[in-house]
Design a protein around this motif. Structure first.
Motif, PDB file in Angstrom:
ATOM      1  N   SER A   1      13.789  47.214  34.314  1.00 32.38           N
ATOM      2  CA  SER A   1      14.790  48.196  33.884  1.00 32.38           C
ATOM      3  C   SER A   1      15.564  48.756  35.068  1.00 32.38           C
ATOM      4  O   SER A   1      16.783  48.954  34.992  1.00 32.38           O
ATOM      5  N   ILE A   2      14.865  49.013  36.157  1.00 30.25           N
ATOM      6  CA  ILE A   2      15.544  49.501  37.365  1.00 30.25           C
ATOM      7  C   ILE A   2      16.533  48.451  37.872  1.00 30.25           C
ATOM      8  O   ILE A   2      17.681  48.768  38.227  1.00 30.25           O
ATOM      9  N   ALA A   3      16.092  47.178  37.879  1.00 29.38           N
ATOM     10  CA  ALA A   3      16.964  46.093  38.345  1.00 29.38           C
ATOM     11  C   ALA A   3      18.192  45.959  37.449  1.00 29.38           C
ATOM     12  O   ALA A   3      19.318  45.768  37.930  1.00 29.38           O
ATOM     13  N   LEU A   4      17.997  46.072  36.131  1.00 27.20           N
ATOM     14  CA  LEU A   4      19.127  45.970  35.205  1.00 27.20           C
ATOM     15  C   LEU A   4      20.078  47.153  35.370  1.00 27.20           C
ATOM     16  O   LEU A   4      21.304  46.996  35.268  1.00 27.20           O
ATOM     17  N   PHE A   5      19.538  48.324  35.618  1.00 28.02           N
ATOM     18  CA  PHE A   5      20.368  49.512  35.827  1.00 28.02           C
ATOM     19  C   PHE A   5      21.260  49.330  37.046  1.00 28.02           C
ATOM     20  O   PHE A   5      22.474  49.565  36.997  1.00 28.02           O
ATOM     21  N   ILE A   6      20.666  48.885  38.138  1.00 31.74           N
ATOM     22  CA  ILE A   6      21.449  48.663  39.359  1.00 31.74           C
ATOM     23  C   ILE A   6      22.463  47.538  39.144  1.00 31.74           C
ATOM     24  O   ILE A   6      23.619  47.632  39.582  1.00 31.74           O
ATOM     25  N   GLY A   7      22.027  46.476  38.462  1.00 34.84           N
ATOM     26  CA  GLY A   7      22.934  45.358  38.192  1.00 34.84           C
ATOM     27  C   GLY A   7      24.129  45.778  37.369  1.00 34.84           C
ATOM     28  O   GLY A   7      25.260  45.332  37.605  1.00 34.84           O
ATOM     29  N   PHE A   8      23.892  46.676  36.391  1.00 31.40           N
ATOM     30  CA  PHE A   8      25.001  47.174  35.577  1.00 31.40           C
ATOM     31  C   PHE A   8      25.987  47.973  36.422  1.00 31.40           C
ATOM     32  O   PHE A   8      27.208  47.817  36.288  1.00 31.40           O
ATOM     33  N   LEU A   9      25.464  48.828  37.297  1.00 36.14           N
ATOM     34  CA  LEU A   9      26.341  49.632  38.154  1.00 36.14           C
ATOM     35  C   LEU A   9      27.184  48.745  39.060  1.00 36.14           C
ATOM     36  O   LEU A   9      28.384  48.971  39.238  1.00 36.14           O
ATOM     37  N   ILE A  10      26.545  47.712  39.629  1.00 32.43           N
ATOM     38  CA  ILE A  10      27.278  46.799  40.522  1.00 32.43           C
ATOM     39  C   ILE A  10      28.366  46.063  39.753  1.00 32.43           C
ATOM     40  O   ILE A  10      29.511  45.950  40.196  1.00 32.43           O
ATOM     41  N   GLY A  11      28.005  45.543  38.578  1.00 33.89           N
ATOM     42  CA  GLY A  11      28.968  44.761  37.801  1.00 33.89           C
ATOM     43  C   GLY A  11      30.060  45.599  37.177  1.00 33.89           C
ATOM     44  O   GLY A  11      31.168  45.115  36.950  1.00 33.89           O
ATOM     45  N   HIS A  12      29.766  46.869  36.912  1.00 28.55           N
ATOM     46  CA  HIS A  12      30.738  47.729  36.231  1.00 28.55           C
ATOM     47  C   HIS A  12      31.759  48.323  37.188  1.00 28.55           C
ATOM     48  O   HIS A  12      32.826  48.777  36.758  1.00 28.55           O
ATOM     49  N   ALA A  13      31.446  48.319  38.481  1.00 27.35           N
ATOM     50  CA  ALA A  13      32.392  48.847  39.470  1.00 27.35           C
ATOM     51  C   ALA A  13      33.673  48.023  39.442  1.00 27.35           C
ATOM     52  O   ALA A  13      33.638  46.795  39.496  1.00 27.35           O
ATOM     53  N   SER A  14      34.813  48.676  39.359  1.00 26.85           N
ATOM     54  CA  SER A  14      36.094  47.989  39.193  1.00 26.85           C
ATOM     55  C   SER A  14      37.062  48.359  40.316  1.00 26.85           C
ATOM     56  O   SER A  14      37.103  49.505  40.761  1.00 26.85           O
ATOM     57  N   VAL A  15      37.802  47.359  40.753  1.00 24.11           N
ATOM     58  CA  VAL A  15      38.845  47.552  41.757  1.00 24.11           C
ATOM     59  C   VAL A  15      40.165  47.087  41.144  1.00 24.11           C
ATOM     60  O   VAL A  15      40.242  45.971  40.605  1.00 24.11           O
ATOM     61  N   GLU A  16      41.186  47.917  41.226  1.00 22.09           N
ATOM     62  CA  GLU A  16      42.477  47.582  40.629  1.00 22.09           C
ATOM     63  C   GLU A  16      43.460  47.144  41.702  1.00 22.09           C
ATOM     64  O   GLU A  16      43.694  47.858  42.683  1.00 22.09           O
ATOM     65  N   ILE A  17      43.995  45.952  41.535  1.00 23.15           N
ATOM     66  CA  ILE A  17      44.968  45.393  42.477  1.00 23.15           C
ATOM     67  C   ILE A  17      46.229  45.026  41.701  1.00 23.15           C
ATOM     68  O   ILE A  17      46.179  44.177  40.795  1.00 23.15           O
ATOM     69  N   SER A  18      47.338  45.673  42.049  1.00 23.16           N
ATOM     70  CA  SER A  18      48.630  45.423  41.381  1.00 23.16           C
ATOM     71  C   SER A  18      48.522  45.581  39.870  1.00 23.16           C
ATOM     72  O   SER A  18      49.088  44.810  39.099  1.00 23.16           O
ATOM     73  N   GLY A  19      47.751  46.554  39.468  1.00 22.14           N
ATOM     74  CA  GLY A  19      47.626  46.835  38.045  1.00 22.14           C
ATOM     75  C   GLY A  19      46.615  45.972  37.319  1.00 22.14           C
ATOM     76  O   GLY A  19      46.389  46.160  36.122  1.00 22.14           O
ATOM     77  N   ILE A  20      45.976  45.031  38.029  1.00 20.76           N
ATOM     78  CA  ILE A  20      44.983  44.154  37.407  1.00 20.76           C
ATOM     79  C   ILE A  20      43.594  44.638  37.809  1.00 20.76           C
ATOM     80  O   ILE A  20      43.269  44.671  38.994  1.00 20.76           O
ATOM     81  N   PRO A  21      42.760  45.013  36.828  1.00 20.18           N
ATOM     82  CA  PRO A  21      41.404  45.459  37.173  1.00 20.18           C
ATOM     83  C   PRO A  21      40.485  44.271  37.463  1.00 20.18           C
ATOM     84  O   PRO A  21      40.463  43.298  36.709  1.00 20.18           O
ATOM     85  N   PHE A  22      39.773  44.361  38.554  1.00 16.39           N
ATOM     86  CA  PHE A  22      38.823  43.306  38.912  1.00 16.39           C
ATOM     87  C   PHE A  22      37.423  43.910  38.966  1.00 16.39           C
ATOM     88  O   PHE A  22      37.195  44.920  39.627  1.00 16.39           O
ATOM     89  N   ALA A  23      36.514  43.260  38.268  1.00 16.54           N
ATOM     90  CA  ALA A  23      35.110  43.691  38.269  1.00 16.54           C
ATOM     91  C   ALA A  23      34.237  42.461  38.152  1.00 16.54           C
ATOM     92  O   ALA A  23      34.605  41.474  37.508  1.00 16.54           O
ATOM     93  N   LEU A  24      33.076  42.529  38.774  1.00 14.62           N
ATOM     94  CA  LEU A  24      32.143  41.411  38.709  1.00 14.62           C
ATOM     95  C   LEU A  24      31.638  41.205  37.296  1.00 14.62           C
ATOM     96  O   LEU A  24      31.387  40.087  36.873  1.00 14.62           O
ATOM     97  N   GLY A  25      31.518  42.275  36.549  1.00 21.78           N
ATOM     98  CA  GLY A  25      30.995  42.199  35.190  1.00 21.78           C
ATOM     99  C   GLY A  25      29.527  42.572  35.160  1.00 21.78           C
ATOM    100  O   GLY A  25      28.763  42.195  36.046  1.00 21.78           O
ATOM    101  N   ALA A  26      29.142  43.321  34.132  1.00 20.80           N
ATOM    102  CA  ALA A  26      27.755  43.785  34.039  1.00 20.80           C
ATOM    103  C   ALA A  26      26.774  42.626  33.971  1.00 20.80           C
ATOM    104  O   ALA A  26      25.702  42.665  34.575  1.00 20.80           O
ATOM    105  N   SER A  27      27.128  41.568  33.231  1.00 20.67           N
ATOM    106  CA  SER A  27      26.205  40.440  33.089  1.00 20.67           C
ATOM    107  C   SER A  27      26.000  39.733  34.423  1.00 20.67           C
ATOM    108  O   SER A  27      24.876  39.366  34.785  1.00 20.67           O
ATOM    109  N   ALA A  28      27.087  39.539  35.170  1.00 19.82           N
ATOM    110  CA  ALA A  28      26.967  38.896  36.486  1.00 19.82           C
ATOM    111  C   ALA A  28      26.181  39.784  37.444  1.00 19.82           C
ATOM    112  O   ALA A  28      25.390  39.293  38.264  1.00 19.82           O
ATOM    113  N   GLY A  29      26.378  41.103  37.349  1.00 23.00           N
ATOM    114  CA  GLY A  29      25.611  42.020  38.193  1.00 23.00           C
ATOM    115  C   GLY A  29      24.124  41.926  37.912  1.00 23.00           C
ATOM    116  O   GLY A  29      23.299  41.944  38.832  1.00 23.00           O
TER     117      GLY A  29
END
Length: 622
Positions: free
Chosen positions: A450-478
C-alpha cells in the motif's frame, strides 16, 4: 457415436460453439437472474434476457465477475493454433454484453472509474514486481534499441492515421480519435479536445465543437475495440510467425539477462527458496574407527570441510551437532556431503547403517546477504572452511545478477549467497555474516504494498504543462515503477522484505488486468453502435487497424533483422511501444516467462508522452 466422440467433434468447430457458449450462458443467467431479481428493479420492469441485463447494469459486481467467468474459457478456445487468451476473451465478452444491452434495450453500464483505476494500479505493481530484478540489466543492454522501437511505433502510427484521414477526407476530429483509439491511450482525446476548446484548432465553416467531438468519439470507439483485440494477437504470435519458439527464446533471454550464470530464481523473487536438485546427501554411519573417538564434531569438520556431521545418535539419545558433541565408538552419525564423497564413508568412519534418526533432517534454502566486511576479499573456499559447516552454496548473486561461484571466487560486501542445509546450520552461517536468512513465505505484505502504491500514485499523478499540453507519467506507470524499485531492492538486499509469494503476485496480476479490461469493455461497448454511420465506419476500422498493427510490425522488423534482438524481449518492447499492457500479458503467457517485461517500461514511458504531443498536433492541423 459415444458421448466422448460427440464432445470432441463439437470442440473441433469452435467458432459456432463459441457463440453458442456465450448465448447459452447469457440465457442461463437471464433465466436465473430474471426470476430471482426482477423484483429489485425499480426504474423499469423487464423480463427474460432484458431482466438479466438490467440486473447486471444495476449491479456492476455481477457484471464484472460474469464477464470474467465467460471470458476466460472463451479465451482458451483455439482456432488453427491461435487463441484469444484470457485478456482478449474477457474484453470481447464484456463488449458483447454491453453492446447487446445498449442495442436491444437501451441499458448502459455505469461503473465508477475508481474501480478501473484500482485494478489497473494493482496489475501494474504486480507486473513491476515480476520484472524488477531484471529491469536495470535490461535497460543497460538494450536501452537505445528500446527508445528507437518506441519512436518507430509512435511516429509511424501518427503518419499512417494523420495522412490516411487527409487522403480519405474524413473531416476534423477523426485523426485524433483514431490515434487515441488505435494507440489505446484515452488521454489523447483529452489533449485533442483541449486544442479545440482553447482555439488552437480553428473550426471550419459549418462545423461546431460538438460535431468535432462526435467525430473524435467515433474514431476512438471503433479503432479502440479493434486495436485492443488484434494487437494482443499480433504481439503474442510474432515470434511464432517468424519460426521462433517463444518458450525456448524466453529461456535464452532469462539466462542472458541474468548474466549468463544459471543461479536459479533471483533473490527476492518467487522460487528463491526451492531446493531443486543437488548431489548433497545425508547418510548414516557407525563410528568404528578409533581415531575418531574423542574428537568433536567441529574438529572433524576442520580436518575434512567437505563433509559435516550434522547429528549424532547415541543409544536412545539424539544429539544435534550444534552442541559440538565429542564422538564415541558405537555412535551413529549423520554425515552431510557430496554423494561421491559419502561413498567412501565406510573407509573413514565405519559401516553404513540404516538409522532414520541420523538421516531424517529437514533441508531448507535461504538467501543470506554478506554484511560483514570481515569476510570481504576472501575466497569462497576460505569462507566455506570458516563458516560453511553443514551448508551448501547453491548460487551467488552480485548486484542482482548471478555470478559463477567457484572456489577462488572473491566474496564482496553486498553479495547474496543462496545456502542450502539444515536450518540451524544456515542460521549459524548467517549469524557469522551478521545477516538474517531470508526464506520465501506466503506473507502478502499489504501494508508495504500500500505504501508503494501510494508513492507510485503520487509520482504518476504529478503533471507538468508545456505549451498548454499536460504531461504526466500516469498513476499506473508510477505504480509499475514502484513495483520495479521494490523488487530491485529486494534482489540486492533480501532482508528488505524477502521474496514475495508468487501466488499472491500472480493473483494481483491476473485479477487486476482482467477487471480493468472488463470495466473498459462496459464503457466502450455501447459507443460502437453510435459510431456506425455509412461507409465512414469502414474507413475508421481500416485506419485504426493499420495504425495499431503496422507500427509495431515495423518496430519488430527493425529489432529482429537489424538489431538481432531476442524475439520474446523484442515482442515486449513492441507491446510497450504500442502502450498495450494486455499485449505484454499475451507474450508472457505464450512464452511462460515474464522476461518480455524487461523491454516494456522504456518504450511505454516514451510513447505515453510522445503520443499526446502527436495527438495534439493531429488535432491542430486537421
Amino acid at each position: 457415436m459415444n458421448k466422448q466422440s460427440k464432445l470432441l467433434q463439437a470442440l473441433s468447430h469452435p467458432p459456432k460453439y463459441m457463440v453458442s457458449l456465450f448465448l447459452g450462458l447469457i440465457a442461463l443467467a437471464s433465466l436465473f437472474l430474471g426470476n430471482a431479481y426482477a423484483s429489485t428493479i425499480e426504474a423499469e420492469t423487464y423480463t427474460g434476457l432484458a431482466s438479466a441485463l438490467s440486473y447486471l447494469a444495476s449491479n456492476p459486481f455481477a457484471y464484472l465477475f460474469l464477464t470474467l467467468a465467460i471470458g476466460y474459457p472463451i479465451g482458451r478456445i483455439t482456432i488453427g493454433g491461435i487463441s484469444l487468451g484470457a485478456t482478449a476473451g474477457t474484453l470481447v465478452t464484456g463488449i458483447l454484453i454491453a453492446l447487446a444491452s445498449s442495442a436491444l434495450y437501451g441499458i448502459t453500464y455505469d461503473i465508477p472509474g475508481l474501480v478501473e483505476d484500482i485494478f489497473l494500479m494493482l496489475f501494474m505493481y504486480a507486473l513491476g514486481m515480476r520484472v524488477g530484478p531484471q529491469f536495470f540489466s535490461g535497460l543497460a543492454r538494450g536501452g537505445i534499441d528500446f527508445i528507437v522501437i518506441g519512436l518507430i511505433v509512435v511516429v509511424s502510427n501518427f503518419l499512417i492515421v494523420f495522412f490516411g484521414v487527409k487522403l480519405l477526407d474524413l473531416g476534423p476530429g477523426y485523426a485524433a480519435g483514431i490515434i487515441s483509439g488505435s494507440y489505446t491511450v484515452t488521454a489523447v482525446m483529452g489533449v485533442a479536445q483541449s486544442a479545440v476548446n482553447s482555439g488552437a484548432f480553428h473550426l471550419p465553416d459549418g462545423m461546431t465543437t460538438d460535431m468535432v467531438s462526435a467525430n473524435m468519439a467515433a474514431g476512438y470507439a471503433i479503432s479502440y475495440v479493434l486495436s485492443s483485440i488484434f494487437i494482443i494477437l499480433l504481439v503474442k504470435y510474432l515470434p511464432s510467425m517468424f519460426g521462433k519458439d517463444p518458450v525456448v527464446e524466453a529461456q535464452r533471454a532469462e539466462q542472458d539477462y541474468s548474466g549468463g550464470e544459471d543461479g536459479g530464481a533471483l533473490p527476492g523473487t518467487a522460487g528463491a527458496s526451492i531446493l531443486g536438485f543437488t548431489d548433497k546427501q545425508i547418510r548414516s554411519y557407525l563410528v568404528e574407527h578409533k581415531e575418531l573417538a574423542g574428537k568433536s564434531v567441529n574438529q572433524l569438520f576442520k580436518i575434512n570441510p567437505h563433509a559435516a556431521i550434522v547429528r549424532v545418535v547415541r543409544g536412545d539419545e539424539v544429539i544435534e551437532a550444534r552442541d559440538n558433541p565429542t564422538l564415541q565408538l558405537g555412535d551413529i552419525v549423520g554425515v552431510l556431503g557430496n554423494y561421491g564423497l559419502l561413498l567412501n564413508g565406510e573407509d573413514k568412519v565405519g559401516q553404513e547403517v540404516s538409522e532414520p534418526r541420523a538421516r531424517m533432517i529437514d533441508i531448507e534454502v535461504a538467501d543470506v546477504h554478506v554484511g560483514n566486511s570481515e569476510f570481504a576479499g576472501k575466497t569462497l573456499e576460505a569462507l566455506g572452511q570458516e563458516i560453511g559447516f553443514g551448508i551448501h552454496l547453491k548460487s551467488m548473486f552480485r548486484a542482482g545478477v548471478a555470478i559463477p561461484h567457484l572456489p577462488k571466487t572473491i566474496v564482496e560486501k553486498g553479495d547474496v549467497l543462496r545456502l542450502a542445509g539444515p536450518a540451524w546450520c544456515i542460521a549459524q552461517a548467517a549469524k557469522s555474516l551478521k545477516a538474517v536468512p531470508i526464506i520465501e513465505s506466503t506473507y502478502t505484505e499489504v501494508s508495504f504494498m500500500s505504501i508503494a502504491l501510494f508513492i507510485g500514485f503520487l509520482i504518476g499523478h504529478a503533471s507538468v504543462e508545456i505549451s498548454g499540453i499536460p504531461f504526466a507519467l500516469g498513476a499506473s506507470a508510477g505504480c509499475m515503477l514502484m513495483g520495479i524499485l521494490v523488487s530491485w531492492l529486494r534482489t540486492r538486499n533480501p532482508e528488505f522484505g524477502g521474496p514475495t509469494s508468487e501466488g499472491a503476485r500472480a493473483f494481483l496480476n491476473d485479477i487486476g488486468l482482467s477487471m480493468f479490461v472488463a470495466v473498459l469493455a462496459a464503457g466502450v461497448g455501447p459507443k460502437i453502435i453510435s459510431s456506425f454511420q455509412g461507409t465512414v465506419v469502414i474507413w475508421i476500422a481500416i485506419l485504426g487497424m493499420l495504425g495499431a498493427l503496422v507500427p509495431p510490425f515495423l518496430a519488430w522488423i527493425y529489432g529482429y533483422y537489424f538489431r538481432k534482438m531476442n524475439p520474446v524481449v523484442l515482442a515486449g518492447a513492441c507491446a510497450g511501444g504500442r502502450n498495450s499492457t494486455p499485449a505484454l500479458n499475451g507474450i508472457q503467457d505464450i512464452s511462460r516467462s515474464g522476461i518480455a517485461a524487461v523491454a516494456y517500461p522504456v518504450p511505454y514511458a516514451l510513447t505515453s508522452a510522445a503520443v499526446l504531443i502527436l495527438g495534439y498536433i493531429a488535432m491542430v492541423f486537421s
